[in-house]
Design an enzyme around this catalytic site. Structure first.
Site, short mmCIF file in Angstrom:
data_model
loop_
_atom_site.label_atom_id
_atom_site.label_comp_id
_atom_site.label_asym_id
_atom_site.label_seq_id
_atom_site.Cartn_x
_atom_site.Cartn_y
_atom_site.Cartn_z
N GLY A 150 10.35 -10.60 -13.37
CA GLY A 150 11.60 -9.75 -13.51
C GLY A 150 12.14 -9.98 -14.94
N ARG A 151 13.59 -9.96 -15.19
CA ARG A 151 14.03 -9.67 -16.64
C ARG A 151 13.70 -11.01 -17.22
NH1 ARG A 151 18.80 -7.49 -13.31
NH2 ARG A 151 18.63 -9.40 -12.51
N ARG A 162 6.01 -9.39 -5.73
CA ARG A 162 5.63 -8.56 -4.52
C ARG A 162 4.90 -7.35 -4.73
NH1 ARG A 162 11.14 -9.41 -1.64
NH2 ARG A 162 11.61 -9.03 -3.78
N ARG A 173 15.34 -21.35 -8.64
CA ARG A 173 16.08 -22.31 -7.73
C ARG A 173 15.52 -23.16 -6.93
NH1 ARG A 173 19.80 -20.53 -10.16
NH2 ARG A 173 21.49 -19.01 -9.73
N ASP A 219 14.36 -27.65 -13.60
CA ASP A 219 15.83 -27.65 -13.82
C ASP A 219 16.51 -27.46 -12.70
OD1 ASP A 219 17.93 -26.85 -15.91
OD2 ASP A 219 17.73 -24.89 -15.06
N GLU A 239 21.45 -29.65 -5.22
CA GLU A 239 22.10 -30.11 -6.54
C GLU A 239 23.51 -30.61 -6.13
OE1 GLU A 239 21.83 -26.76 -9.34
OE2 GLU A 239 19.56 -26.86 -9.15
N HIS A 291 20.13 -28.45 -14.46
CA HIS A 291 20.46 -26.89 -14.26
C HIS A 291 20.92 -26.63 -15.34
CE1 HIS A 291 21.37 -23.78 -11.24
NE2 HIS A 291 20.90 -23.21 -12.28
P1 NDP Z 1 14.99 -10.18 -11.58
O1 NDP Z 1 15.58 -9.78 -10.19
O2 NDP Z 1 14.99 -9.59 -12.75
O3 NDP Z 1 13.49 -10.89 -11.12
C1 NDP Z 1 13.42 -11.53 -10.21
C2 NDP Z 1 11.78 -11.52 -9.99
O4 NDP Z 1 11.47 -12.20 -8.56
C3 NDP Z 1 11.16 -10.16 -9.87
O5 NDP Z 1 9.83 -10.01 -10.28
C4 NDP Z 1 10.57 -10.11 -8.20
O6 NDP Z 1 9.57 -9.17 -7.95
C5 NDP Z 1 10.48 -11.47 -7.76
N1 NDP Z 1 10.50 -11.95 -6.43
C6 NDP Z 1 11.45 -11.70 -5.71
N2 NDP Z 1 11.48 -12.01 -4.47
C7 NDP Z 1 9.81 -12.53 -4.37
C8 NDP Z 1 8.87 -13.18 -3.47
N3 NDP Z 1 9.28 -13.10 -2.28
N4 NDP Z 1 7.70 -13.43 -4.00
C9 NDP Z 1 7.29 -13.25 -5.23
N5 NDP Z 1 8.17 -12.74 -6.21
C10 NDP Z 1 9.32 -12.26 -5.67
O7 NDP Z 1 15.94 -11.58 -11.95
P2 NDP Z 1 16.07 -12.56 -13.15
O8 NDP Z 1 14.75 -12.68 -13.95
O9 NDP Z 1 17.36 -11.93 -13.98
O10 NDP Z 1 16.26 -13.94 -12.70
C11 NDP Z 1 15.58 -14.64 -11.93
C12 NDP Z 1 16.29 -15.83 -11.09
O11 NDP Z 1 16.29 -16.88 -11.91
C13 NDP Z 1 17.52 -15.39 -10.57
O12 NDP Z 1 17.58 -14.93 -9.55
C14 NDP Z 1 18.43 -16.90 -10.61
O13 NDP Z 1 18.27 -17.47 -9.39
C15 NDP Z 1 17.44 -17.70 -11.73
N6 NDP Z 1 18.19 -18.47 -12.82
C16 NDP Z 1 18.05 -19.58 -13.00
C17 NDP Z 1 19.08 -20.18 -14.19
C18 NDP Z 1 19.15 -21.41 -14.30
O14 NDP Z 1 20.02 -21.96 -14.78
N7 NDP Z 1 17.91 -22.09 -13.82
C19 NDP Z 1 19.72 -19.18 -14.92
C20 NDP Z 1 19.38 -17.70 -14.69
C21 NDP Z 1 18.57 -17.18 -13.59
P3 NDP Z 1 9.28 -8.52 -6.62
O15 NDP Z 1 10.70 -7.86 -6.07
O16 NDP Z 1 8.42 -7.34 -7.00
O17 NDP Z 1 8.63 -9.51 -5.81
#
Ligand code: NDP
Length: 316
Positions: free
Chosen positions: A157-158, A179, A236, A260, A265, A283
């Site tokens: 994702g992002r 996916r 997470r 992290d 937590e 975290h």
């Molecule tokens: P995005 O929504 O842009 O990306 C999420 C990605 O996860 C997509 O590529 C999606 O692809 C993939 N995904 C979702 N479900 C599945 C699955 N079942 N199997 C495989 N891949 C999957 O989110 P961001 O990149 O902005 O952020 C990602 C996550 O990072 C956040 O949801 C957050 O929980 C976590 N995060 C943690 C932080 C921390 O402090 N540690 C800080 C910021 C974010 P697809 O739908 O094609 O499967």
């Protein structure tokens, strides 16, 4: 003119609390318990906005205890603790803070990757314990080269894409699992997570959290990663079967893990404390002054846009 009333679910950065107080009538939600219940019964109908965070979220019970609620603004990008269905049912838009933290989280992912691969915290402990200068000298174990290694990213994702871009500076070969394949990127999509784990040297997990990704990284994925592989989790804690991970690390069936985030937590499995093939941090992936300020600004901007009758800058 009356200022909109906001309910603030959690303590926020002082600078954010100040900015909110300049524009809105803000009240803190009491901690869970009888006081909170009584507060919500008495005052719940008074709030148009709810400010929360990715970690705290908002349950259906809280949303429904606020019958005049019109907007939610959350600090963070994770939505796993926020009942989007309950908000959608009432047509309540939910603001969050994507994109502004991509760089920071990607930086920490690489920090952890380098820390575990090159044994940096272990080396720090080694020097502080006087083991480098001891007679006879103790040899320090060799690390795993990062430049040129194979990087598997779970979730492009992002943030995943930002991590993949960082990898080019280390001449890494990058593949990813999600996916759906992502259009317009050069990195190879691997539809089978097990295949990605078998192939890579570093497996970085950055999917969304929540029920759909719960224990996506289980014992079989760890087995596939094997002794040549290192796991980095900045998504997470729930995405990893923590019990299986602890076992794999204790029995040295994977190279190591840098984490992290954790399943419960701030609880960290105490077994990890004594293992040298583990790096743990509390975290902190988005925890820099610059990024937290940018996130704070987005929380305010989402609310200001809503109350000016405009679309939220970033709505979930
Ligand atoms: P995005 O929504 O842009 O990306 C999420 C990605 O996860 C997509 O590529 C999606 O692809 C993939 N995904 C979702 N479900 C599945 C699955 N079942 N199997 C495989 N891949 C999957 O989110 P961001 O990149 O902005 O952020 C990602 C996550 O990072 C956040 O949801 C957050 O929980 C976590 N995060 C943690 C932080 C921390 O402090 N540690 C800080 C910021 C974010 P697809 O739908 O094609 O499967």
């Amino acid at each position: 003119m009356n200022r909109p009333a906001l309910l603030q679910a959690i303590p926020l950065l002082p600078s954010l609390e100040r900015r909110l107080a300049e524009r809105y009538d803000v009240q803190r939600l009491p901690a869970p318990g009888p006081d909170r219940d009584a507060f919500l019964r008495e005052h719940g109908a008074g709030y148009e906005g709810l400010v929360t965070s990715a970690a705290h979220g908002a349950t259906a019970a809280l949303i429904n205890a606020l019958p005049r609620l019109r907007v939610i603004s959350s600090f963070g990008v994770g939505l796993d603790q926020l009942d989007l269905g309950a908000a959608a049912q009432r047509g309540i838009p939910v603001g969050y803070t994507p994109d502004v933290l991509n760089d920071c989280v990607a930086d920490l992912a690489f920090g952890l990757l380098l820390a575990i691969g090159r044994r940096i915290p272990e080396g720090d402990r080694f020097v502080r314990a006087g083991r480098w200068s001891a007679q006879p000298p103790t040899p320090f174990p060799l690390g795993r080269q990062v430049s040129g290694a194979k990087l598997g990213i779970v979730g492009l994702g992002r943030i995943g894409r930002t991590i993949a871009r960082r990898a080019s500076g280390f001449d890494m070969d990058v593949r990813y699992h999600s996916r759906h394949p992502v259009e317009g990127v050069a990195w190879q999509h691997e539809p089978q997570l097990l295949e990605l784990a078998r192939w890579c040297d570093f497996l970085v997990v950055i999917t969304a959290g929540g029920a759909e990704t719960r224990h996506l990284i289980d014992a079989t994925v760890l087995e596939a990663l094997g002794t040549k592989g290192y796991l980095v989790n900045v998504s997470r804690g729930t995405v990893i079967d923590e019990k299986a991970l602890v076992q794999a690390l204790q029995e040295k069936r994977i190279g190591g893990a840098a984490l992290d985030v954790f399943e419960r937590e701030p609880h960290v499995p105490p077994e990890l404390y004594t293992l040298d093939n583990v790096v743990v941090v509390p975290h902190i992936a988005s925890a820099t002054v610059q990024t937290r300020e940018a996130m704070a600004q987005r929380v305010v901007d989402n609310l200001d846009a809503f109350f000016a009758g405009k679309a939220l800058l970033s709505a979930a």
